[in-house]
Design an enzyme around this catalytic site. Sequence first.
Site, PDB file in Angstrom:
ATOM      1  N   ASN A   4      -4.844   2.626  11.492  1.00  0.00           N
ATOM      2  CA  ASN A   4      -5.442   3.460  12.672  1.00  0.00           C
ATOM      3  C   ASN A   4      -6.423   2.257  13.380  1.00  0.00           C
ATOM      4  OD1 ASN A   4      -4.839   6.157  13.288  1.00  0.00           O
ATOM      5  ND2 ASN A   4      -6.054   6.754  11.451  1.00  0.00           N
TER       6      ASN A   4
ATOM      7  N   GLY B 150       0.801  -1.146   0.034  1.00  0.00           N
ATOM      8  CA  GLY B 150       0.079  -0.050  -0.090  1.00  0.00           C
ATOM      9  C   GLY B 150       1.130   1.019  -0.027  1.00  0.00           C
TER      10      GLY B 150
ATOM     11  N   GLU C 135     -13.391   4.366   6.457  1.00  0.00           N
ATOM     12  CA  GLU C 135     -12.615   3.340   7.180  1.00  0.00           C
ATOM     13  C   GLU C 135     -13.448   3.521   8.510  1.00  0.00           C
ATOM     14  OE1 GLU C 135      -8.577   4.552   8.368  1.00  0.00           O
ATOM     15  OE2 GLU C 135      -8.102   2.526   7.990  1.00  0.00           O
TER      16      GLU C 135
ATOM     17  N   SER D  43      -9.028  12.160   7.306  1.00  0.00           N
ATOM     18  CA  SER D  43      -8.850  11.075   6.211  1.00  0.00           C
ATOM     19  C   SER D  43     -10.345  10.558   5.699  1.00  0.00           C
ATOM     20  CB  SER D  43      -7.849   9.881   6.528  1.00  0.00           C
ATOM     21  OG  SER D  43      -8.477   9.249   7.741  1.00  0.00           O
TER      22      SER D  43
ATOM     23  N   LYS E  57      -5.783   7.464  20.510  1.00  0.00           N
ATOM     24  CA  LYS E  57      -5.536   7.861  19.012  1.00  0.00           C
ATOM     25  C   LYS E  57      -7.126   7.624  18.471  1.00  0.00           C
ATOM     26  CE  LYS E  57      -4.160   9.220  14.960  1.00  0.00           C
ATOM     27  NZ  LYS E  57      -3.468   8.459  13.899  1.00  0.00           N
TER      28      LYS E  57
ATOM     29  N   GLY F 242       1.876   4.520   3.637  1.00  0.00           N
ATOM     30  CA  GLY F 242       3.019   3.743   3.109  1.00  0.00           C
ATOM     31  C   GLY F 242       3.861   4.424   2.216  1.00  0.00           C
TER      32      GLY F 242
ATOM     33  N   GLY G   8       0.306   4.274  -0.354  1.00  0.00           N
ATOM     34  CA  GLY G   8      -0.576   5.428  -0.372  1.00  0.00           C
ATOM     35  C   GLY G   8       0.157   6.587   0.574  1.00  0.00           C
TER      36      GLY G   8
HETATM   37  N1  LIG Z   1      -3.059   9.630   5.727  1.00  0.00           N
HETATM   38  C1  LIG Z   1      -2.572   9.884   7.032  1.00  0.00           C
HETATM   39  O1  LIG Z   1      -2.152  11.077   7.433  1.00  0.00           O
HETATM   40  C2  LIG Z   1      -2.934   8.828   8.337  1.00  0.00           C
HETATM   41  C3  LIG Z   1      -2.447   9.222   9.618  1.00  0.00           C
HETATM   42  C4  LIG Z   1      -2.513   8.310  10.531  1.00  0.00           C
HETATM   43  C5  LIG Z   1      -3.148   7.012  10.303  1.00  0.00           C
HETATM   44  N2  LIG Z   1      -3.490   6.591   9.233  1.00  0.00           N
HETATM   45  C6  LIG Z   1      -4.083   5.515   8.969  1.00  0.00           C
HETATM   46  O2  LIG Z   1      -3.001   4.812   8.134  1.00  0.00           O
HETATM   47  C7  LIG Z   1      -3.579   3.842   7.421  1.00  0.00           C
HETATM   48  C8  LIG Z   1      -3.361   3.895   6.098  1.00  0.00           C
HETATM   49  O3  LIG Z   1      -3.939   5.090   5.526  1.00  0.00           O
HETATM   50  P1  LIG Z   1      -3.664   6.153   4.339  1.00  0.00           P
HETATM   51  O4  LIG Z   1      -4.028   7.553   4.572  1.00  0.00           O
HETATM   52  O5  LIG Z   1      -2.144   5.877   3.951  1.00  0.00           O
HETATM   53  O6  LIG Z   1      -4.634   5.347   3.016  1.00  0.00           O
HETATM   54  P2  LIG Z   1      -4.483   5.538   1.742  1.00  0.00           P
HETATM   55  O7  LIG Z   1      -3.824   6.763   1.079  1.00  0.00           O
HETATM   56  O8  LIG Z   1      -5.781   5.406   0.922  1.00  0.00           O
HETATM   57  O9  LIG Z   1      -3.530   4.349   1.138  1.00  0.00           O
HETATM   58  C9  LIG Z   1      -3.610   2.916   1.014  1.00  0.00           C
HETATM   59  C10 LIG Z   1      -2.863   2.648  -0.011  1.00  0.00           C
HETATM   60  O10 LIG Z   1      -3.057   1.026  -0.086  1.00  0.00           O
HETATM   61  C11 LIG Z   1      -3.324   0.699  -1.182  1.00  0.00           C
HETATM   62  N3  LIG Z   1      -4.022  -0.757  -1.344  1.00  0.00           N
HETATM   63  C12 LIG Z   1      -5.177  -1.091  -0.728  1.00  0.00           C
HETATM   64  N4  LIG Z   1      -5.358  -2.286  -0.909  1.00  0.00           N
HETATM   65  C13 LIG Z   1      -4.290  -2.780  -1.490  1.00  0.00           C
HETATM   66  C14 LIG Z   1      -3.845  -4.076  -2.003  1.00  0.00           C
HETATM   67  N5  LIG Z   1      -4.898  -5.223  -1.759  1.00  0.00           N
HETATM   68  N6  LIG Z   1      -2.591  -4.408  -2.468  1.00  0.00           N
HETATM   69  C15 LIG Z   1      -1.858  -3.410  -2.538  1.00  0.00           C
HETATM   70  N7  LIG Z   1      -2.210  -1.932  -2.182  1.00  0.00           N
HETATM   71  C16 LIG Z   1      -3.554  -1.897  -1.689  1.00  0.00           C
HETATM   72  C17 LIG Z   1      -4.200   1.734  -1.905  1.00  0.00           C
HETATM   73  O11 LIG Z   1      -4.052   1.425  -3.382  1.00  0.00           O
HETATM   74  P3  LIG Z   1      -4.786   2.341  -4.636  1.00  0.00           P
HETATM   75  O12 LIG Z   1      -4.029   3.419  -4.750  1.00  0.00           O
HETATM   76  O13 LIG Z   1      -4.859   1.144  -5.739  1.00  0.00           O
HETATM   77  O14 LIG Z   1      -6.076   2.452  -3.957  1.00  0.00           O
HETATM   78  C18 LIG Z   1      -3.595   2.966  -1.269  1.00  0.00           C
HETATM   79  O15 LIG Z   1      -2.497   3.159  -2.284  1.00  0.00           O
HETATM   80  C19 LIG Z   1      -5.255   3.905   7.650  1.00  0.00           C
HETATM   81  O16 LIG Z   1      -5.784   2.894   8.565  1.00  0.00           O
HETATM   82  C20 LIG Z   1      -5.379   5.091   8.140  1.00  0.00           C
HETATM   83  O17 LIG Z   1      -6.542   5.613   8.900  1.00  0.00           O
HETATM   84  C21 LIG Z   1      -3.465   7.762   7.826  1.00  0.00           C
END
Ligand SMILES: NC(=O)c1ccc[n+]([C@@H]2O[C@H](COP(=O)([O-])OP(=O)(O)OC[C@H]3O[C@@H](n4cnc5c(N)ncnc54)[C@H](OP(=O)(O)O)[C@@H]3O)[C@@H](O)[C@H]2O)c1
Length: 310
Positions: free
Chosen positions: A108, A17, A269, A257, A187, A22, A19
Amino acid sequence: MSALPPADPRLSIAVIGLGSIGGAAAGCLAASGRYDVIACTRQPLARLTLEAPHGTVEVPLAAYTDPAQIKNPADWVLLCTKTHQTESAAPWLTRLCARSTRVAVLQNGIGHVERVAPFVGGAAMVPAIVYYNGERLAPDRVRMRQGADPDIAVPDDAAGRAFAALFAGTPLRVALNDDFATLAWRKLLINAVANPITTLTLQRQAVLRRPDVQELCGKILDEAVAVARAEGVRLAEDEPARAMATLFTFSGELGTSMYFDRLAGRRLEVEALTGAIVRAGERHGIATPLNRALLILLRAINDAMPDGLR
Ligand SMILES: NC(=O)c1ccc[n+]([C@@H]2O[C@H](COP(=O)([O-])OP(=O)(O)OC[C@H]3O[C@@H](n4cnc5c(N)ncnc54)[C@H](OP(=O)(O)O)[C@@H]3O)[C@@H](O)[C@H]2O)c1
């Protein structure tokens, strides 16, 4: 924080992932030059550009889009999908995990280990709480914003210490903590008000400053705190007020998010946040009517999405 042992040479680190979270983690690890970083993505990716407070770097990555392309287990796997995408990542985990692999879950919610353990074949696991902010600007470009130290918290055990060592010398600051459950719930409290309220009102965090919304948030948090205490989590007497005070340190211009996912038409989520509170309440016979109402409304949004939305 304990002293960190030196990192092992040329470990392989697979990031599932790429995103917001990641991408930032993969970018920091790859930019260190110490690791073979493998990107497991759904779309092809040739390189990754990370915009971080210390500057912008472009890093090369070995990227795969099909788990069948993975020939060897990795030393480390960082699972960075949304929680509801965990099962879809299972084929990656199956290919990447051996008993010697360590799997960090950067998601999260609570119950990181329970959620992911069925897919890792007995590998050691590191639940991680992420405090940095990630924003995916394009499929191959991520912006990372850092707040107060730390950026990531993990349990103070052998696997947690090994995880912290991975990031030593990178911009991401990892803290070891011997009461991970309390941190995870703290959190969750923040997320349990900010995400649903901004998502349902379609307003940024300034909406939390309305007196009537503040009062509602206090009651939502009272329910969640009662549940957390029943789970044995040690929260302060004034935890709801502390959670609101933390939220008010953020600019009202910020979204959440879940809010951005709704605007983008992506699945919310929900189950790992509000759903986790309601389910834990059920386990302990504690009524959570406000959280349950939020859950019903958020599920209704998810259920109205066209089939196949991720
Ligand atoms: N963003 C923040 O600032 C933040 C802060 C603290 C905690 N979090 C937590 O961190 C976690 C990740 O959040 P995020 O914001 O990084 O989410 P995100 O930006 O939506 O990233 C998720 C990534 O996972 C990929 N993915 C999903 N299913 C997959 C699979 N089967 N194989 C390969 N890749 C896959 C998605 O690919 P696609 O591009 O193809 O959709 C996307 O690139 C969540 O639990 C969120 O609540 C986020």
